[in-house]
Design an enzyme around this catalytic site. Structure first.
Site, PDB file in Angstrom:
ATOM      1  N   GLY A 144      35.483  69.737 -24.542  1.00 47.47           N
ATOM      2  CA  GLY A 144      34.031  69.617 -24.391  1.00 47.47           C
ATOM      3  C   GLY A 144      33.407  70.890 -23.849  1.00 47.47           C
ATOM      4  CB  CYS A 185      35.417  70.983 -28.826  1.00 47.37           C
ATOM      5  SG  CYS A 185      35.028  71.414 -27.123  1.00 47.37           S
ATOM      6  N   GLY A 186      37.964  69.834 -28.054  1.00 45.50           N
ATOM      7  CA  GLY A 186      39.128  69.348 -27.322  1.00 45.50           C
ATOM      8  C   GLY A 186      38.810  69.019 -25.869  1.00 45.50           C
TER       9      GLY A 186
HETATM   10  C1  RB5 Z   1      40.571  73.967 -30.127  1.00 50.38           C
HETATM   11  O1  RB5 Z   1      41.951  73.968 -30.159  1.00 50.38           O
HETATM   12  C2  RB5 Z   1      40.027  73.862 -28.724  1.00 50.38           C
HETATM   13  O2  RB5 Z   1      40.133  75.067 -28.089  1.00 50.38           O
HETATM   14  C3  RB5 Z   1      38.595  73.402 -28.789  1.00 50.38           C
HETATM   15  O3  RB5 Z   1      38.539  72.154 -29.402  1.00 50.38           O
HETATM   16  C4  RB5 Z   1      37.865  73.188 -27.493  1.00 50.38           C
HETATM   17  O4  RB5 Z   1      38.639  72.493 -26.569  1.00 50.38           O
HETATM   18  C5  RB5 Z   1      37.236  74.346 -26.884  1.00 50.38           C
HETATM   19  O5  RB5 Z   1      36.607  74.242 -25.826  1.00 50.38           O
END
Ligand code: RB5
Length: 151
Positions: free
Chosen positions: A69, A66-67
């Site tokens: 992790g 994700c952005g």
């Molecule tokens: C999405 O914008 C972001 O919040 C997600 O990818 C992630 O970083 C969450 O932990």
């Protein structure tokens, strides 16, 4: 080795770069989505199915992006049998497997680039759990802890 991989929009670009790298290394990759770059998607929708697949043995290991992790690791660890961690350093990428039997590597797609993601992934995938008694003992304590202390 069959590897599951999942990401939301925060890890979308790097996920496809990583898939290409890992395919060249002969890994069998199962992509749990997202399959389109949707800025409104939610990481649990892709990370939870991946974690279920790892837990069920449908894939050998998982990589969740994700952005940061962070969300990916929080989501994956809700699934019994999933042992996920956000790892951005080489030592933890192998020691987390050797000592803690980590089976899902979480990466922050907005934090690291493809070179580091590929190196961390290879380190994680090449590492093996030691199966040492002390490490099994610690993991058993974690497995047995669910709701035991306050529930
Ligand atoms: C999405 O914008 C972001 O919040 C997600 O990818 C992630 O970083 C969450 O932990």
């Amino acid at each position: 080795m069959k590897i599951g991989i999942a990401s939301d929009h925060g890890g979308f670009e790097i996920k496809y770069q990583l898939i290409e790298r890992l395919k060249k290394l002969q890994y069998n990759i199962i992509d749990f989505g997202n399959y389109v770059n949707n800025p409104n998607d939610d990481y649990p929708d892709y990370v939870l199915p991946l974690a279920h697949a790892v837990s069920a043995g449908e894939v050998d290991k998982g990589i969740a992006i994700c952005g940061s992790g962070v969300g990916a690791s929080i989501a994956a660890n809700k699934i019994e049998g999933a042992r996920a961690a956000l790892v951005h350093d080489h030592f933890a990428a192998h020691q987390g497997v050797e000592d803690d039997n980590m089976n899902i590597l979480c990466l922050g797609g907005r934090i690291i680039g493809i070179e580091k993601a590929a190196e961390l992934s290879q380190t994680f995938l090449n590492a093996r759990f030691s199966n040492a008694e002390r490490h099994n003992r610690r993991l058993l304590k974690i497995d047995q802890s669910t709701n035991n202390y306050f529930g």
